[in-house]
Design a protein around this motif. Sequence first.
Motif, PDB file in Angstrom:
ATOM      1  N   SER A 212     -24.916 -69.894  40.390  1.00  0.00           N
ATOM      2  CA  SER A 212     -24.540 -70.599  41.305  1.00  0.00           C
ATOM      3  C   SER A 212     -25.085 -71.945  41.384  1.00  0.00           C
ATOM      4  O   SER A 212     -24.559 -72.932  42.250  1.00  0.00           O
ATOM      5  CB  SER A 212     -24.395 -69.920  42.771  1.00  0.00           C
ATOM      6  N   GLY A 243     -19.149 -72.318  43.103  1.00  0.00           N
ATOM      7  CA  GLY A 243     -20.764 -71.691  43.084  1.00  0.00           C
ATOM      8  C   GLY A 243     -20.762 -71.168  44.438  1.00  0.00           C
ATOM      9  O   GLY A 243     -21.670 -70.009  44.560  1.00  0.00           O
ATOM     10  N   ILE A 246     -19.400 -67.636  44.153  1.00  0.00           N
ATOM     11  CA  ILE A 246     -20.106 -66.727  43.218  1.00  0.00           C
ATOM     12  C   ILE A 246     -21.521 -66.344  43.766  1.00  0.00           C
ATOM     13  O   ILE A 246     -21.674 -65.108  43.724  1.00  0.00           O
ATOM     14  CB  ILE A 246     -20.705 -67.596  41.776  1.00  0.00           C
ATOM     15  N   LEU A 247     -22.228 -67.210  44.722  1.00  0.00           N
ATOM     16  CA  LEU A 247     -23.141 -66.668  45.384  1.00  0.00           C
ATOM     17  C   LEU A 247     -22.899 -65.578  46.694  1.00  0.00           C
ATOM     18  O   LEU A 247     -23.568 -64.710  46.745  1.00  0.00           O
ATOM     19  CB  LEU A 247     -23.966 -67.799  46.115  1.00  0.00           C
TER      20      LEU A 247
END
Length: 673
Positions: A212, A243, A246-247
């Motif tokens: 990320s 990103g 994803i995090l």
Amino acid sequence: MRTHNSRDAVVSLSALYATAITIFLSFIPSFSIGYLYFFQDPQLRFTSHLGHEIAIMVALCQSAFIAWIAWRCFQYSGERFLRWLAWGFWGFTIIYACHGIFTRMASTNIWQFVLYGPASRLTMVSCFFVGLLMYERPNIALNSRAGYQQWLIWLVVFLSINILVFNLAESSWAPRLQRALEICSLAVSLFCIFIVIKRGIGSPLMTIFTVSLLFFAQSSAAFLLSAPWNHIWWLAHVIFAIGFIILSYGVIRAFLTTRSFALVFSQEELMARVGVEKERAEKALGEMQLAHWELGATNDLLQSVLAAASEFGIIATDTSGVITIFNSGAERMLGYQAGDLIGQHTPALFHVEGEVAARGKELSEEFGRPVSGFKVFVLKSEYEGKEAREWTYVHKDGHRFPVILVVTTMRSTSGKITGYLGIAENITERKRLANIKSEFLATVSHELRTPLTSISGSLELIAGGALGPVPEAIAQMLNIAGKNSQRLKLLIDDLLDIEKITAGQLNFNLTWQPLLPLITQTIETLSHYGAEKKINVVFHSGDCVGTEVRVEALRLQQVITNLLSNAIKFSPKGSTVEVSVKASTDKVRVEVADQGSGIPLSFRGAIFQRFSQADSSDTRKQGGSGLGLAITHELIEHMEGWIGYESVPGDGATFWFELPLKKTEVPAGPLTV
């Protein structure tokens, strides 16, 4: 071995391939940025404020939710990294909200709108950077994890950043500030990635975190290469959103598993840990099986011991007194069968009620509370570990007999009482023999004392010249006969004393007596014995003038006589025996020190036992019955004192006794012996 090496190679290649795929997917945004940078139409613009505002609203809701989830994880695990992760999302939410609020102002002052984007991203990755520095430090204590007031503090900080950005957007520095913020965001993101790689943090969630960050860095790069509303500008938003998602997935993954970024394992790590736990479980199972076997063997051994102890009645009970063990010795002793008693009766069944009631009254007075029932048998052992006491048992057929019963309290490893164990020995025969011995000694002592008194008196009369002058040779023989008759008289007295002590018939009339006169009189009485042996007796009274002790005077003088005569007897000619008195706040100590050969190490364990002598051979130099120290020990204990000794082989011995004292205010003065 070949198969093992082949498997290792396959694992290594698979891991390398997975890493390559992760890197390739992570850099797809860079490929897209490069393509648009070189091939996009500069004239194309997308200025849909509504779509942009919707995207910002979704991002704000998402970041606020993830901030809350990250904080919940922190409250559970206490990881410092998770706390900074939560504050990073919280800061992004507060600052990025202004980016959405000022979207409509882009047409009048675009910097009022644009600057909040890089400011929010830089704030977020800066918090992530601090969290990485805190990674793997000791977790925060549970009582310090709430801290909701800290959210208010950071809210003030983030709102202050908003005000600062708003003012800077009105200045001429706004364009350069936007690039500076993007460059800082890019640099901090890359530096975070460098820290993860440098420290070798291999947690799967940290891999997600790193990917990320790589997306955030590429997003900042895209913003630097773009202009508002062109294709790369929109692509930068998309890269950052990916990103961010994803995090967010990593945080949710942590919350749904261990609520920790450091304790979520990869498949390989998980399998390794499962293998370790499997080995541990197998080892524990093996130990349990061994323990079970040993327990069975121990139980068999216990049963064998209980069966072999046929001369002792072994009875165990639970905490309420119900019998749990009744061995064959107890069956023989009491006439009951184990099956008739175990789980149904208490040991009170074969005790005399009157004896139990009397003992209960004694314990009630001692402990200051009523003691009755089963507690009469076990209360002492609960406080002292065990109690040995004579009781009267009642056989099933009704006849009674005396026993020595040792009761022991059984406890678990934690100290909790689990039951009681009683071991009884029938002492009927022992008491019969003791009575016979007592009667024999009393009879013999009486029969010996009467003629011996006559013999001693006759010898004294003859030696004194009552029948006329006595030749020197005959006088020497009379002197020897007189001394031996005195030795026989002392032996008879010792035998009678030890018998009275054994039978508990030695009565004491304890009164407060001045100590020093008793010692002085005893020393004077033995002065002729010391002179005969050429031994110098020295008395040190210290500061004990006026000291009184609660004793029976004659018995205390008997104690001092025994210790002093022994010291004289075992001292070499020309040496000194020292008698000293030392007082403390609550007791007085009398010491008798000689310069003899000391006490052998092999004899020290039996020194106060009856008929014990360091040299018991027929050729020993010093005579004696071996009863003096045993009687002395008993007399001192009956007068509530303590006795002991100190000795170095070859360097003499010091015998001492201590008594509770009563000290009166009498001026100290010289004492002459």
